[in-house]
Design a protein around this motif. Structure first.
Motif, PDB file in Angstrom:
ATOM      1  N   ALA A  51      -1.338  -2.070  -1.697  1.00 23.51           N
ATOM      2  CA  ALA A  51      -1.638  -1.648  -0.327  1.00 23.51           C
ATOM      3  C   ALA A  51      -1.529  -0.130  -0.245  1.00 23.51           C
ATOM      4  CB  ALA A  51      -0.678  -2.296   0.664  1.00 23.51           C
ATOM      5  N   ASP A  72       1.937   3.080   8.439  1.00 28.70           N
ATOM      6  CA  ASP A  72       0.575   2.539   8.446  1.00 28.70           C
ATOM      7  C   ASP A  72       0.305   1.921   7.078  1.00 28.70           C
ATOM      8  OD1 ASP A  72      -2.362   2.615   7.849  1.00 28.70           O
ATOM      9  OD2 ASP A  72      -2.515   3.475   9.852  1.00 28.70           O
ATOM     10  N   GLU A  73       0.012   0.612   7.054  1.00 28.79           N
ATOM     11  CA  GLU A  73      -0.263  -0.082   5.790  1.00 28.79           C
ATOM     12  C   GLU A  73      -1.616  -0.780   5.866  1.00 28.79           C
ATOM     13  OE1 GLU A  73       1.919  -3.099   2.681  1.00 28.79           O
ATOM     14  OE2 GLU A  73       2.122  -3.539   4.824  1.00 28.79           O
ATOM     15  N   ARG A  74      -2.458  -0.572   4.851  1.00 29.64           N
ATOM     16  CA  ARG A  74      -3.809  -1.128   4.847  1.00 29.64           C
ATOM     17  C   ARG A  74      -4.080  -1.887   3.555  1.00 29.64           C
ATOM     18  NH1 ARG A  74      -7.262   2.642   8.751  1.00 29.64           N
ATOM     19  NH2 ARG A  74      -5.518   3.552   9.884  1.00 29.64           N
ATOM     20  N   SER A 131      -7.407  -6.672  12.164  1.00 24.47           N
ATOM     21  CA  SER A 131      -8.083  -7.264  11.013  1.00 24.47           C
ATOM     22  C   SER A 131      -9.556  -7.456  11.359  1.00 24.47           C
ATOM     23  CB  SER A 131      -7.449  -8.613  10.656  1.00 24.47           C
ATOM     24  OG  SER A 131      -7.960  -9.113   9.445  1.00 24.47           O
ATOM     25  N   GLN A 166     -10.891  -6.002   5.999  1.00 27.53           N
ATOM     26  CA  GLN A 166      -9.800  -5.038   5.957  1.00 27.53           C
ATOM     27  C   GLN A 166      -8.768  -5.385   7.029  1.00 27.53           C
ATOM     28  OE1 GLN A 166     -12.183  -1.447   6.582  1.00 27.53           O
ATOM     29  NE2 GLN A 166     -11.649  -0.762   4.517  1.00 27.53           N
ATOM     30  N   SER A 167      -7.519  -5.028   6.752  1.00 29.64           N
ATOM     31  CA  SER A 167      -6.449  -5.225   7.727  1.00 29.64           C
ATOM     32  C   SER A 167      -5.531  -4.016   7.704  1.00 29.64           C
ATOM     33  CB  SER A 167      -5.640  -6.491   7.416  1.00 29.64           C
ATOM     34  OG  SER A 167      -6.448  -7.642   7.506  1.00 29.64           O
ATOM     35  N   VAL A 168      -4.948  -3.711   8.862  1.00 30.14           N
ATOM     36  CA  VAL A 168      -3.987  -2.626   8.953  1.00 30.14           C
ATOM     37  C   VAL A 168      -2.804  -3.074   9.804  1.00 30.14           C
ATOM     38  CG1 VAL A 168      -5.215  -1.601  10.922  1.00 30.14           C
ATOM     39  CG2 VAL A 168      -3.584  -0.208   9.632  1.00 30.14           C
ATOM     40  N   LEU A 181      -0.525   2.426  16.042  1.00 33.59           N
ATOM     41  CA  LEU A 181      -1.552   2.975  15.171  1.00 33.59           C
ATOM     42  C   LEU A 181      -1.897   4.405  15.577  1.00 33.59           C
ATOM     43  CD1 LEU A 181      -3.495   2.124  12.831  1.00 33.59           C
ATOM     44  CD2 LEU A 181      -5.171   1.590  14.617  1.00 33.59           C
ATOM     45  N   PHE A 199      -9.228   2.867  12.673  1.00 38.85           N
ATOM     46  CA  PHE A 199      -9.394   1.732  11.775  1.00 38.85           C
ATOM     47  C   PHE A 199     -10.846   1.263  11.811  1.00 38.85           C
ATOM     48  CE2 PHE A 199      -9.331  -2.997  11.281  1.00 38.85           C
ATOM     49  CZ  PHE A 199      -9.064  -3.016   9.928  1.00 38.85           C
TER      50      PHE A 199
END
Length: 222
Positions: A67, A146-148, A202, A210-212, A218, A222
């Protein structure tokens, strides 16, 4: 004859006493080792609880094993404490410093950094995040995570898994967005009239997309 029996009996009694004492010592040592082991496990469990909720990779709801995780430290005052500037979430982490003019008198400052992480690094990084939140807020700042990941996620399943309460929902085309609150996360922001500390978005079809995950909110598009 009786004297001999008494001597033999005394010897047997001493021998049995010695066996009992040795057995008691062994039991005490065994109990102490077990108690120390349980205490160590308890401390480890407490430490795991302190790290908060599992992020995306450790949620067991995604297939991704990497990630992109970024952190942003924002301070209204450009004077960021050196103790904070010198910290590193993981050894190879690099901070980028930037100043922004808020008005004629005030200049805010941010420290940003990002890294591609695996499950283990994700856990360590989030433990660092939860430890730093109160220190940074006490110093007049705020920290954003923030994780993607390159796939979609079942948002309802994730929120249920971490015991988060959804506050706001949005469905736009193939994108689902939610804002929620989770009691174990010690920071939050106000979104309208709702207090939130998690945003999860998502987009895509099936598992392709993709998802965050953002904590507490945030910052980047995105």
């Amino acid at each position: 004859m009786f004297k001999g029996n008494r001597g033999y009996n005394s010897y047997r009694i001493r021998y049995i006493r010695e066996i009992i004492i040795v057995a008691a010592i062994i039991l005490m040592i065994s109990f102490a080792v077990h108690a120390l082991s349980a205490l160590a496990q308890s401390k480890e469990t407490v430490q795991m609880k302190k790290s908060g909720v599992p992020l995306l990779l450790n949620s067991e709801l995604v297939e991704a094993d990497k990630a992109e995780l970024s952190l942003t430290l924002w301070f209204e005052d450009r004077e960021i404490p050196e103790s904070i500037r010198a910290t590193r979430p993981i050894p190879e982490w690099t901070w980028i410093y930037k100043e922004s003019q808020m008005n004629s008198e005030k200049v805010s400052a941010t420290l940003t950094g990002q890294h591609l992480v695996n499950k283990s690094e994700e856990s360590n990084l989030f433990a660092w995040y939860t430890t730093m939140v109160p220190q940074i807020e006490k110093a007049g700042g705020r920290i954003y995570l923030d994780e993607r990941i390159p796939q979609t996620i079942d948002i309802a399943a994730y929120l249920s898994h971490i015991n988060a309460i959804p506050k706001q929902w949005l469905l736009l085309g193939t994108m689902i967005s939610t804002a929620a609150h989770q009691d174990k996360i010690d920071t939050s922001v106000l979104a309208g009239q709702d207090q939130i500390n998690i945003q999860l978005l998502s987009r895509g079809k099936s598992s392709e997309g993709q998802s965050v995950l953002a904590i507490p909110a945030l910052l980047e598009e995105f």
